[in-house]
Enzyme design. Structure first.
Site, PDB file in Angstrom:
ATOM      1  N   HIS A  58       0.852  -1.186   0.000  1.00  0.00           N
ATOM      2  CA  HIS A  58       0.000   0.000   0.000  1.00  0.00           C
ATOM      3  C   HIS A  58       0.892   1.242   0.000  1.00  0.00           C
ATOM      4  O   HIS A  58       2.023   1.209   0.502  1.00  0.00           O
ATOM      5  CB  HIS A  58      -0.887   0.016   1.236  1.00  0.00           C
ATOM      6  CG  HIS A  58      -1.920  -1.062   1.255  1.00  0.00           C
ATOM      7  ND1 HIS A  58      -3.019  -1.005   2.071  1.00  0.00           N
ATOM      8  CD2 HIS A  58      -2.030  -2.231   0.563  1.00  0.00           C
ATOM      9  CE1 HIS A  58      -3.767  -2.082   1.895  1.00  0.00           C
ATOM     10  NE2 HIS A  58      -3.174  -2.847   0.976  1.00  0.00           N
ATOM     11  N   GLU A  60       0.953   3.908   1.773  1.00  0.00           N
ATOM     12  CA  GLU A  60       1.429   4.328   3.090  1.00  0.00           C
ATOM     13  C   GLU A  60       2.588   3.457   3.561  1.00  0.00           C
ATOM     14  O   GLU A  60       3.587   3.952   4.080  1.00  0.00           O
ATOM     15  CB  GLU A  60       0.311   4.263   4.136  1.00  0.00           C
ATOM     16  CG  GLU A  60      -0.893   5.125   3.834  1.00  0.00           C
ATOM     17  CD  GLU A  60      -2.009   4.365   3.141  1.00  0.00           C
ATOM     18  OE1 GLU A  60      -1.734   3.655   2.145  1.00  0.00           O
ATOM     19  OE2 GLU A  60      -3.159   4.469   3.582  1.00  0.00           O
ATOM     20  N   CYS A  88      -6.323   2.048   5.836  1.00  0.00           N
ATOM     21  CA  CYS A  88      -6.939   0.781   6.247  1.00  0.00           C
ATOM     22  C   CYS A  88      -6.276   0.316   7.547  1.00  0.00           C
ATOM     23  O   CYS A  88      -5.358   0.966   8.061  1.00  0.00           O
ATOM     24  CB  CYS A  88      -6.768  -0.258   5.147  1.00  0.00           C
ATOM     25  SG  CYS A  88      -5.051  -0.805   4.915  1.00  0.00           S
ATOM     26  N   CYS A  91      -2.444  -0.234   7.220  1.00  0.00           N
ATOM     27  CA  CYS A  91      -1.692   1.020   7.177  1.00  0.00           C
ATOM     28  C   CYS A  91      -1.759   1.765   8.508  1.00  0.00           C
ATOM     29  O   CYS A  91      -0.777   2.370   8.935  1.00  0.00           O
ATOM     30  CB  CYS A  91      -2.191   1.882   6.021  1.00  0.00           C
ATOM     31  SG  CYS A  91      -1.866   1.115   4.418  1.00  0.00           S
TER      32      CYS A  91
END
Length: 154
Positions: A58, A60, A88, A91
């Site tokens: 992801h 992040e 999410c 993250c």
């Protein structure tokens, strides 16, 4: 919330990374990590889960990994994260463990978000560190980017 100098330009960088992710066929999320003491961008990334065959890639997480490598430390106290979508649970955990000072995000994510939705990760008693969070920054643009991406794939 007081106006913070250069915040729009940092979010603009996150949007640029999100748009680049979309062009690669990735869900359009971009993230930027900044040292606010110097206004230096330590790292930036867009999603790469498809490209890297990695469900943890992801934006992040990739930005946190790169920023930690750049400063030579496993934590980023005092640093800020700008991201185009509400983080999410994966993250949010990485943000907490990295000790990010503040999180600024664009679109809210009622389905997959874990900051203002779902588990509300930073409000849990088991959360090691809770950053200051500011959501809804350029939310209309962030939401449109995601809606357009998924509309093209359906």
């Amino acid at each position: 919330m007081p106006l913070i100098p250069n915040r729009p330009s940092f979010m603009e960088l996150a949007f640029a990374d999100a748009e680049a992710a979309a062009r690669r066929g990735e869900v359009p999320v971009g993230a930027v990590i900044v040292d606010p003491a110097t206004n230096a961008v330590l790292a930036r990334a867009g999603n790469r889960t498809e490209e890297l065959f990695d469900p943890t890639a992801h934006a992040e997480v990739l930005a946190i990994r790169a920023a930690c490598a750049a400063v030579g430390q496993p934590r980023l106290p005092g640093c800020d994260l700008y991201v185009t979508l509400e983080p999410c649970a994966l993250c949010a955990a990485a943000i907490s463990f990295a000790r990010i000072r503040r999180v600024y995000f664009g679109a809210y994510d009622p389905k997959g978000g874990a900051v203002d939705h779902g588990p509300r990760f930073f409000g849990q008693p088991t959360c090691h560190h809770a950053p200051d969070v500011y959501g809804g920054i350029d939310e209309t643009r962030a939401g449109a980017l995601l809606r357009d991406f998924f509309k093209e794939r359906r």
